[in-house]
Scaffold this motif. Structure first.
Motif, PDB file in Angstrom:
ATOM      1  N   ALA A 139       0.856  -1.182   0.000  1.00 64.08           N
ATOM      2  CA  ALA A 139       0.000   0.000   0.000  1.00 64.08           C
ATOM      3  C   ALA A 139       0.890   1.229   0.000  1.00 64.08           C
ATOM      4  O   ALA A 139       1.843   1.307   0.783  1.00 64.08           O
ATOM      5  CB  ALA A 139      -0.897   0.000   1.234  1.00 64.08           C
ATOM      6  N   LEU A 140       0.623   2.175  -0.864  1.00 66.11           N
ATOM      7  CA  LEU A 140       1.370   3.428  -0.890  1.00 66.11           C
ATOM      8  C   LEU A 140       0.642   4.420   0.003  1.00 66.11           C
ATOM      9  O   LEU A 140      -0.530   4.713  -0.202  1.00 66.11           O
ATOM     10  CB  LEU A 140       1.470   3.966  -2.317  1.00 66.11           C
ATOM     11  CG  LEU A 140       2.188   3.051  -3.309  1.00 66.11           C
ATOM     12  CD1 LEU A 140       2.172   3.660  -4.709  1.00 66.11           C
ATOM     13  CD2 LEU A 140       3.611   2.791  -2.859  1.00 66.11           C
ATOM     14  N   VAL A 141       1.355   4.921   1.000  1.00 70.89           N
ATOM     15  CA  VAL A 141       0.773   5.815   1.993  1.00 70.89           C
ATOM     16  C   VAL A 141       1.110   7.259   1.634  1.00 70.89           C
ATOM     17  O   VAL A 141       2.257   7.575   1.315  1.00 70.89           O
ATOM     18  CB  VAL A 141       1.306   5.477   3.400  1.00 70.89           C
ATOM     19  CG1 VAL A 141       0.764   6.436   4.443  1.00 70.89           C
ATOM     20  CG2 VAL A 141       0.962   4.033   3.754  1.00 70.89           C
ATOM     21  N   ASP A 142       0.125   8.134   1.688  1.00 69.65           N
ATOM     22  CA  ASP A 142       0.329   9.554   1.430  1.00 69.65           C
ATOM     23  C   ASP A 142       0.992  10.176   2.655  1.00 69.65           C
ATOM     24  O   ASP A 142       0.400  10.186   3.738  1.00 69.65           O
ATOM     25  CB  ASP A 142      -1.013  10.222   1.156  1.00 69.65           C
ATOM     26  CG  ASP A 142      -0.897  11.708   0.879  1.00 69.65           C
ATOM     27  OD1 ASP A 142       0.184  12.300   1.074  1.00 69.65           O
ATOM     28  OD2 ASP A 142      -1.915  12.294   0.472  1.00 69.65           O
ATOM     29  N   PRO A 143       2.227  10.675   2.531  1.00 68.06           N
ATOM     30  CA  PRO A 143       2.920  11.242   3.691  1.00 68.06           C
ATOM     31  C   PRO A 143       2.132  12.358   4.384  1.00 68.06           C
ATOM     32  O   PRO A 143       2.124  12.442   5.613  1.00 68.06           O
ATOM     33  CB  PRO A 143       4.235  11.780   3.110  1.00 68.06           C
ATOM     34  CG  PRO A 143       4.439  11.006   1.862  1.00 68.06           C
ATOM     35  CD  PRO A 143       3.062  10.710   1.329  1.00 68.06           C
TER      36      PRO A 143
END
Length: 162
Positions: A63-67
């Motif tokens: 999963a790519l997490v939005d910083p």
């Protein structure tokens, strides 16, 4: 039992490339939908994906997490210069950087620098602690230079597959 081919031995055809292109954009897309787009059966798509995972072509499903969504406000690109490039020093640096959770990316490079890292931190206090631990207190590090990102213009993870 047959040996799975390594990724450098795995021959991708046009349909494999199409599947990878779709998965890089959305790896939760239903296989039936992928199958329709690449003109294969869902079972064939499933077999191809499993083969690419087994060969290491597909390295991970993440999963790519939005910083911004999790309060990570600092993105820094750091050039690191080691005192020397002997194998033991480089290997220790690689291990240290690989094990640091704040280091999102690390590259051993040519061209005057030893390493280029991308570091994410919640704020400047956290970033200062990270740089002190990884660089300032590291006797192998001759110098380092931080470039703090003002804006994340593009941070995609996909690639063009030749």
């Amino acid at each position: 039992m047959p040996r799975m081919p390594r990724s450098d031995e795995f021959a991708l055809d046009r349909q494999d490339r199409s599947i990878l292109d779709i998965l890089q954009r959305d790896n939760k897309r239903p296989q039936r939908s992928i199958a329709d787009e690449v003109h294969l059966s869902a079972a064939a798509v499933q077999r191809r994906i499993a083969a690419m995972e087994g060969a290491g072509v597909i390295a991970a499903n993440v999963a790519l997490v939005d910083p911004d969504a999790v309060g990570v406000t600092i993105t820094s690109i750091v050039e690191v210069h080691l005192h020397n490039e002997n194998a033991a020093t480089v290997d220790r640096a690689k291990a240290l950087f690989r094990d640091a959770p704040e280091v999102q990316q690390c590259y051993y490079v040519t061209g005057g620098s030893s390493f280029v890292l991308v570091i994410l931190a919640a704020d400047m206090r956290v970033y200062q602690r990270v740089t002190r631990r990884l660089f300032a207190e590291n006797e192998s590090v001759k110098s380092y230079r931080s470039l703090i990102a003002l804006d994340r213009v593009k941070t995609e993870t996909g690639m063009v597959i030749p």
